[in-house]
Design a protein around this motif. Sequence first.
Motif, mmCIF file in Angstrom:
data_model
loop_
_atom_site.group_PDB
_atom_site.id
_atom_site.type_symbol
_atom_site.label_atom_id
_atom_site.label_comp_id
_atom_site.label_asym_id
_atom_site.label_seq_id
_atom_site.Cartn_x
_atom_site.Cartn_y
_atom_site.Cartn_z
ATOM 1 N N ARG A 332 34.741 5.974 -39.134
ATOM 2 C CA ARG A 332 33.457 6.650 -39.023
ATOM 3 C C ARG A 332 32.793 6.685 -40.395
ATOM 4 O O ARG A 332 33.440 6.478 -41.421
ATOM 5 N N MET A 333 31.489 6.973 -40.419
ATOM 6 C CA MET A 333 30.764 6.963 -41.690
ATOM 7 C C MET A 333 31.283 8.038 -42.635
ATOM 8 O O MET A 333 31.421 7.804 -43.845
ATOM 9 N N ASP A 334 31.616 9.229 -42.108
ATOM 10 C CA ASP A 334 32.129 10.280 -42.984
ATOM 11 C C ASP A 334 33.510 9.933 -43.521
ATOM 12 O O ASP A 334 33.846 10.240 -44.673
ATOM 13 N N GLN A 335 34.327 9.258 -42.707
ATOM 14 C CA GLN A 335 35.648 8.826 -43.178
ATOM 15 C C GLN A 335 35.523 7.774 -44.273
ATOM 16 O O GLN A 335 36.274 7.787 -45.251
ATOM 17 N N LEU A 336 34.555 6.883 -44.118
ATOM 18 C CA LEU A 336 34.345 5.845 -45.127
ATOM 19 C C LEU A 336 33.939 6.448 -46.469
ATOM 20 O O LEU A 336 34.473 6.087 -47.518
ATOM 21 N N LEU A 337 33.010 7.408 -46.453
ATOM 22 C CA LEU A 337 32.561 8.020 -47.698
ATOM 23 C C LEU A 337 33.640 8.909 -48.298
ATOM 24 O O LEU A 337 33.790 8.967 -49.526
ATOM 25 N N ASN A 338 34.399 9.607 -47.466
ATOM 26 C CA ASN A 338 35.496 10.432 -47.981
ATOM 27 C C ASN A 338 36.557 9.580 -48.667
ATOM 28 O O ASN A 338 37.083 9.958 -49.720
ATOM 29 N N LEU A 339 36.871 8.438 -48.067
ATOM 30 C CA LEU A 339 37.857 7.548 -48.675
ATOM 31 C C LEU A 339 37.399 7.070 -50.044
ATOM 32 O O LEU A 339 38.186 7.011 -50.993
ATOM 33 N N GLY A 340 36.117 6.721 -50.149
ATOM 34 C CA GLY A 340 35.612 6.214 -51.422
ATOM 35 C C GLY A 340 35.510 7.261 -52.498
ATOM 36 O O GLY A 340 35.956 7.044 -53.630
ATOM 37 N N TRP A 341 34.937 8.425 -52.169
ATOM 38 C CA TRP A 341 34.653 9.436 -53.190
ATOM 39 C C TRP A 341 35.826 10.375 -53.447
ATOM 40 O O TRP A 341 36.028 10.821 -54.587
ATOM 41 N N LYS A 342 36.621 10.703 -52.431
ATOM 42 C CA LYS A 342 37.694 11.691 -52.586
ATOM 43 C C LYS A 342 39.054 11.088 -52.924
ATOM 44 O O LYS A 342 39.932 11.794 -53.426
ATOM 45 N N PHE A 343 39.235 9.809 -52.627
ATOM 46 C CA PHE A 343 40.544 9.202 -52.847
ATOM 47 C C PHE A 343 40.483 8.050 -53.853
ATOM 48 O O PHE A 343 41.153 8.082 -54.893
ATOM 49 N N LEU A 344 39.696 7.014 -53.530
ATOM 50 C CA LEU A 344 39.701 5.825 -54.382
ATOM 51 C C LEU A 344 39.141 6.098 -55.769
ATOM 52 O O LEU A 344 39.662 5.570 -56.763
#
Length: 363
Positions: A332-344
């Motif tokens: 999902r779009m929120d999962q994609l942004l969370n992965l980029g900003w909060k993890f990677l």
Amino acid sequence: MIIATPEVQDINSFSRLESLQEVYGILWVLVPILICVLAITIGVLVIVWLEREISAGIQQRIGPEYASPLGILQALADGTKLLFKENLLPSRGNSSLFSIGPSIAVIAILLSYSVIPFSYNLVLADLNIGIFLWIAISSIAPIGLLMSGYGSNNKYSFLGGLRAAAQSISYEIPLTLCVLSISLLSNSLSTVDIVGAQSKYGFWGWNLWRQPIGFIVFLISSLAECERLPFDLPEAEEELVAGYQTEYSGIKFGLFYVASYLNLLVSSLFVTVLYLGGSNLSIPDIFVPGLVEINKADGIFGTTIGIFITLAKTYLFLFIPIATRWTLPRLRMDQLLNLGWKFLLPISLGNLLLTTSSQLLSL
């Protein structure tokens, strides 16, 4: 003062000779570029064929097999079909933005190939900041997608363009931090120097072993930059039809199709250059003295060996993004942004700090 006729003829012949030399000089500059573009186009056709064959194997079905032996020319047949299809323009859209968008996406990606060392003696532009030039140029491609979405005058296309821009910004930062870590290890921003720094110990000299965390982050970020599954949110058919491509047809749609595979190929080439030793043989020099220098030799033989090694590593690595496309579901779009900003982003920043600390302690 009257100039004799033979002297006038000599002056005219000299000026014509100078003009011909200028024309030859321009052609001599354009020939390597045209050869590179032709080779890249053939490489894209090979990737399309490989993806169709690998996906057919994963899904246990028959892949392309009728257009020439093993279906090798199927991608060429599809491109020819798109070339002759009608180009449609949205009646209330912005025709200028609509037409320029696909061209910007393709040209920005093609320029990235200029700094890739395909062999020890084969690179179009050996720049001191070559790796950052690639990052800067690759940031232009989402602008073309945003222009395409806006110029289509379609809410689905516009949302797809906005998603492409947001996705690019989110994953460009961790990707840049991983590249900066490699530059610190190699003490250079030149792609040629980065490949040379990995050549001393053969297979064990790859940056893959010194930057395993950076390699994983770079792999995920490059998949997101290429908009490959599970990161193809800008063209999710469930909610956006085909995203920014919805209103396109004919050759303009084909340009988007080519751009996606060009981006996939250039990302795989940079993985090879940054982490897999580039055009260097993977045999340590201590085992077979002098063997590592084979692909550094001048002439056609050394250049051919280097190109073969680079492409072999690249196409072997391409199996990962192709298999990932048919293995993982879309985020999902929120999962994609969370992965980029909060993890990677925190992981890549921590990897950069560790790399910097180790380099300072080694001084």
